[in-house]
Design an enzyme around this catalytic site. Structure first.
Site, PDB file in Angstrom:
ATOM      1  N   SER A  10       3.546   9.759  -1.848  1.00  0.00           N
ATOM      2  CA  SER A  10       4.961   9.930  -2.203  1.00  0.00           C
ATOM      3  C   SER A  10       5.113  10.975  -3.372  1.00  0.00           C
ATOM      4  O   SER A  10       4.190  11.196  -4.121  1.00  0.00           O
ATOM      5  CB  SER A  10       5.519   8.418  -2.758  1.00  0.00           C
ATOM      6  N   SER A  32      -0.779   3.840  -7.266  1.00  0.00           N
ATOM      7  CA  SER A  32      -1.667   2.732  -7.679  1.00  0.00           C
ATOM      8  C   SER A  32      -3.127   3.290  -8.051  1.00  0.00           C
ATOM      9  O   SER A  32      -3.378   3.975  -6.948  1.00  0.00           O
ATOM     10  CB  SER A  32      -1.563   1.603  -6.693  1.00  0.00           C
ATOM     11  N   GLU A  48      14.786   0.467   4.365  1.00  0.00           N
ATOM     12  CA  GLU A  48      15.572   1.105   5.338  1.00  0.00           C
ATOM     13  C   GLU A  48      14.885   1.742   6.124  1.00  0.00           C
ATOM     14  O   GLU A  48      15.315   1.783   7.474  1.00  0.00           O
ATOM     15  CB  GLU A  48      16.594   2.072   4.392  1.00  0.00           C
ATOM     16  N   GLU A 100      -1.040   0.606   6.294  1.00  0.00           N
ATOM     17  CA  GLU A 100      -0.906   0.045   5.066  1.00  0.00           C
ATOM     18  C   GLU A 100       0.099  -1.086   5.082  1.00  0.00           C
ATOM     19  O   GLU A 100       0.061  -1.887   4.365  1.00  0.00           O
ATOM     20  CB  GLU A 100       0.012   1.275   4.477  1.00  0.00           C
ATOM     21  N   GLN A 124      -3.733   6.577  -3.121  1.00  0.00           N
ATOM     22  CA  GLN A 124      -3.105   7.269  -1.957  1.00  0.00           C
ATOM     23  C   GLN A 124      -2.011   8.334  -2.779  1.00  0.00           C
ATOM     24  O   GLN A 124      -1.112   7.749  -3.383  1.00  0.00           O
ATOM     25  CB  GLN A 124      -2.322   6.086  -1.228  1.00  0.00           C
TER      26      GLN A 124
END
Length: 386
Positions: free
Chosen positions: A108, A140, A356, A223, A105
């Site tokens: 990020s 990953s 958060e 996810e 994926q």
């Protein structure tokens, strides 16, 4: 009505198991991979709960490894199924399910993790395709993946959520550079991925140009259920390991630890049952924002349970089993040392959406509380401070 048990028994009796890959391919073609998927795509269009019957009948036969192909199963597959073209579904789903092609994926970035919509990786039109340049992080399986789900910015003049497009990235394409990223446990479970002028043909685009955020939400909601909503028996997983320690080692018990032990057991059971409900929503085709609560609970429990285990074990719990640099291919909470579990649990409140961010989602989309003030939703992305 299809008698899925009889179907599975007939399949088992007729297909040899000598070659695991051939067996898995045949199982997919028979619609017994994931029975809730459409016919021709590994399923039979049946209710998801009938999958348990298939799995029971085919127990002991060659099987794929959900930990090895978890990103493909939990994130890529439902996204391709919902947003992909018929050609994309036929191309990707079968080798994904059999494990012949692994996925990662590419979401990020160093400057856009919690605020994923602020990402800076650019995809620029080039003839019948796109040129992609940028950097991704915390990826990953990138060192083994054949394909990746990729979110990139295609229009920096639009507000950040509207200028994104979703792609499938060929990890063997020129310009893809994967570098290990060593973490607290000593492993390089994650990678950095540098994309330099990577060409992706337009038929690897998933969804419409500029609609990448809507596609990504499908991935993200699946996810979170995938990370936090795994199927566990009552008292299983980390809380089961802690319970065994408590039972087997009366010498480590204290009154204060007893109270915390009880609180954790109750919380773990509540989280497990919430996960069951989240999977039922997933089975109905709508994972929903409630999956964020499951993932949040999993992250907090993992840290509290591993912390109490380390406290109970005292000095012996501080012996780390192995700090050798290696590519870890799966989180091994149950097979490694208490120290590994404690260190690795720190990442659970970051990966798959920080705690958060998940609290914001729960507050706004589940509880209906007023949204947090945001000043950047109508500003062109290129004008945002970075």
């Amino acid at each position: 009505m299809t008698d899925v048990r009889e179907l599975a028994r007939a399949f088992r009796a007729s297909v040899p198991t000598d070659d695991p890959v051939e067996f898995l391919r045949a199982r997919f073609d028979a619609g017994l991979a994931w029975v809730h998927y459409p016919a021709g795509l590994g399923g039979l269009g049946l209710p998801r709960e009938q999958q348990a019957i298939v799995d029971e009948e085919l127990a002991g036969t060659p099987s794929n490894d959900p930990r090895r192909i978890g990103i493909g199963l939990g994130m890529a597959a439902p996204t391709v199924l919902r947003h992909g073209t018929p050609e994309q579904r036929r191309r990707f789903l079968r080798p994904l399910w059999t494990g012949e092609e692994l996925w990662c994926q590419l979401f990020s970035e160093p400057g856009a993790g919690s605020d994923l919509a602020g990402l800076a990786t650019r995809a620029v039109r080039d003839g019948d395709g796109w040129r992609v340049t940028g950097q991704k992080v915390w990826t990953s399986m990138a060192h083994r993946a054949r394909w990746a789900i990729l979110l990139a910015r295609t229009d920096p003049d639009l507000p950040k959520h509207r200028g994104l497009t979703y792609f499938v990235c060929d990890m063997t394409a020129p310009g893809v550079d994967v570098r290990p990223l060593r973490q607290l446990t000593g492993e390089a479970e994650f990678n950095e991925v540098f994309l330099t002028d990577v060409f992706l043909p337009d038929d690897l685009r998933l969804g419409a140009v500029g609609e990448g955020w809507a596609v990504a939400r499908t991935t993200l909601m699946n996810e979170r259920v995938s990370i936090g909503g795994g199927s566990l028996p009552r008292g299983g997983g980390l809380i089961g390991m802690l319970t065994s320690l408590w039972t087997d080692r009366p010498d480590v018990r204290t009154a204060a630890a007893h109270d915390e032990m009880m609180r954790l057991w109750v919380a773990a059971e509540a989280a497990r049952l919430t996960g069951v409900r989240a999977r039922q929503q997933l089975a109905a085709g709508d994972p929903g924002p409630e999956g964020s609560a499951v993932k949040l609970a999993f992250a907090e429990l993992a840290q509290r349970i591993t912390g109490l285990e380390l406290e109970l074990r005292g000095a012996e719990g501080l012996r780390h089993d192995d700090w050798t640099m290696r590519h870890g291919e799966a989180v091994d909470f149950e097979g490694r040392s208490p120290t590994y579990r404690w260190l690795r649990a720190k990442g659970t409140s970051i990966e798959g959406g920080t705690s958060e961010i998940l609290r914001n989602i729960i507050a706004e989309r589940v509880l209906g509380l007023p949204a947090e003030p945001r000043t950047d939703t109508t500003v062109p992305w290129r004008e945002l401070p970075r």
